[in-house]
Design a protein around this motif. Structure first.
Motif, PDB file in Angstrom:
ATOM      1  N   PRO A  58       0.767  -1.508   0.228  1.00 52.29           N
ATOM      2  CA  PRO A  58      -0.151   0.235  -0.018  1.00 52.29           C
ATOM      3  C   PRO A  58       1.241   1.083   0.273  1.00 52.29           C
ATOM      4  N   SER A  84      -6.314  -0.665  -5.691  1.00 47.53           N
ATOM      5  CA  SER A  84      -7.568   0.078  -4.008  1.00 47.53           C
ATOM      6  C   SER A  84      -5.485  -0.223  -3.067  1.00 47.53           C
ATOM      7  N   GLU A  85      -5.955   0.726  -2.145  1.00 50.02           N
ATOM      8  CA  GLU A  85      -4.657   0.530  -0.910  1.00 50.02           C
ATOM      9  C   GLU A  85      -4.887   0.249  -0.024  1.00 50.02           C
ATOM     10  N   THR A  86      -6.340   0.107   0.409  1.00 52.51           N
ATOM     11  CA  THR A  86      -6.370  -1.187   1.257  1.00 52.51           C
ATOM     12  C   THR A  86      -7.276  -2.647   0.846  1.00 52.51           C
TER      13      THR A  86
END
Lengths: 271, 271
Positions: B191, B220-222
């Motif tokens: 991330p 997507s970061e998470t």
């Protein structure tokens, strides 16, 4: 509130041309359609002092709205909110609601907080976090009385989701009642340098503070001239429809007299 | 001369989002590849006073180069050179060489001069006209000692022809000897908020004034994080190749230790 608006699209990658600045066009269009008058778009490198200086300069004009994009993320050069805080003489403080938003995003993915993640929850004092349904960094809504400063991420799909889901509905309440009317049409056979005198004449004849006419040359000025015309008016107190209709009629009449031919009739869409 | 450069992309249609500002990206890229450091791009509506104010502000920084696009044509709102003249405290005067260029264009098409056509031959006092091989409006090259102000039309194919045929060869002589080195690579599985600490560490470790590292989140970061990394250095006195190679090596080592996988190897091209 004054309808003057400014856009700041921040980031080295915008300034040095690694990306094309589609955020500026998106925001410029949305704001114009809302009836705000965008005066300028300023792209700057990630330099807190430089951004602070330009923000101060623009804020001294007391615009109704300033929108910034970029520089909200977890990395060392994401310092837009520091600049907003400095330019408005307030601190950058940990916002509990923003921290809750950030924490939830990471926790739901089984990840904990780190200094870099917590950083995204620091907002200018008095600001409200804007939820980010796509990414992790919240935006910032800072109301200063005369001016609202909205700060959003630079990633286009985050920006758009936050703009359409949160920012624009609020702006509609703050800036109600404006109607924008636009027409596009195309004329061949008249060079722009000849159309220029016609445009000047029509602007004077029809009047109206908000009436705007622009010719965009598409062909060759001295060969086969093609001109795309854009006519708009946007107002709360004038009749924008009437202004635009009259201007278009007068323009076409005069362009035809110069040997012009309308090859695309006046339409509400560019193409 | 100082390598600080600024770009002004002028015109209502840029600011209100009717067009996407590809000129800004084109110029930002060309200037960066020449070794100039673009600090900002400023788009403003066609308002002479506003443009003059911002030009004055930027000129007070004594940059090596200011480039303006737009507002050189024959229409009522084409007033960029008036703003350049005002901001540099000089008159806007009929330039004989520019007039000859304009006259020839129209005469070769069997057209005479009109006030609107002659208007395009007015340049700031002391400026040199830049030939326009595509359209009719000449550009303007104004040398002020420390700063050069180059003004070009906003129509992209005119801008590009004049930039590549006239402006860039001259700039190469004024700003010689810089080498820009760039690398792009892609890592999945880390991330951005975790990469942030790595980037900070590597910048400190490798050093170098001109070293620049930027992560661009694509996934997507998470969820499934994807990061595009951009690493560059540009210098006359440092070794940009060495700086970039070391930074890339150190970054990849650390990102792998965090579980990252390099899915696109370091390359001189973005894709």
């Amino acid at each position: 509130m004054r309808r003057e608006a400014w856009i700041f699209t921040l980031g080295n990658e915008v300034v040095d041309g690694r990306i094309v600045n589609t955020n500026a066009a998106y925001l410029g269009r949305r704001l114009t359609l809302l009836g705000l008058e965008v005066f300028g778009n300023i792209s700057l490198i990630d330099d807190v002092d430089l951004v602070t200086q330009f923000l101060r300069y623009v804020l001294s004009r007391r615009p109704g709205l300033v929108v910034t994009t970029g520089g909200l993320g977890p990395t060392y050069d994401d310092r837009t909110l520091e600049a907003v805080a400095k330019a408005t003489n307030r601190g950058l403080v940990l916002n509990e609601e923003a921290l809750r938003m950030v924490r939830e995003k990471y926790e739901s993915a089984g990840m904990g907080l780190t200094p870099e993640r917590e950083k995204m929850a620091y907002l200018p004092e008095g600001a409200e976090p804007i939820p980010n349904p796509v990414g992790t960094a919240p935006g910032s809504w800072l109301s200063l009385g005369d001016t609202v400063i909205v700060s959003l991420p630079g990633v286009p799909r985050e920006l758009k989701a936050m703009w359409e889901g949160f920012v624009e509905p609020r702006l509609r309440q703050l800036f109600p009642g404006v109607r924008l009317v636009e027409r596009w049409f195309r004329v061949v056979g008249v060079p722009e340098s000849s159309a220029a005198a016609v445009v000047k004449e029509v602007l004077k004849l029809v009047g109206g503070r908000s009436l705007y006419i622009k010719s965009h040359p598409k062909g060759s000025e001295t060969g086969e001239p093609i001109l795309d015309f854009y006519v708009s008016a946007s107002s709360v107190d004038e009749d924008p429809e009437g202004l635009v209709e009259r201007a278009v009629k007068e323009l076409i009449e005069r362009l035809k007299a110069l040997g012009g031919e309308v090859v695309r009739s006046p339409s509400e869409e560019p193409d």
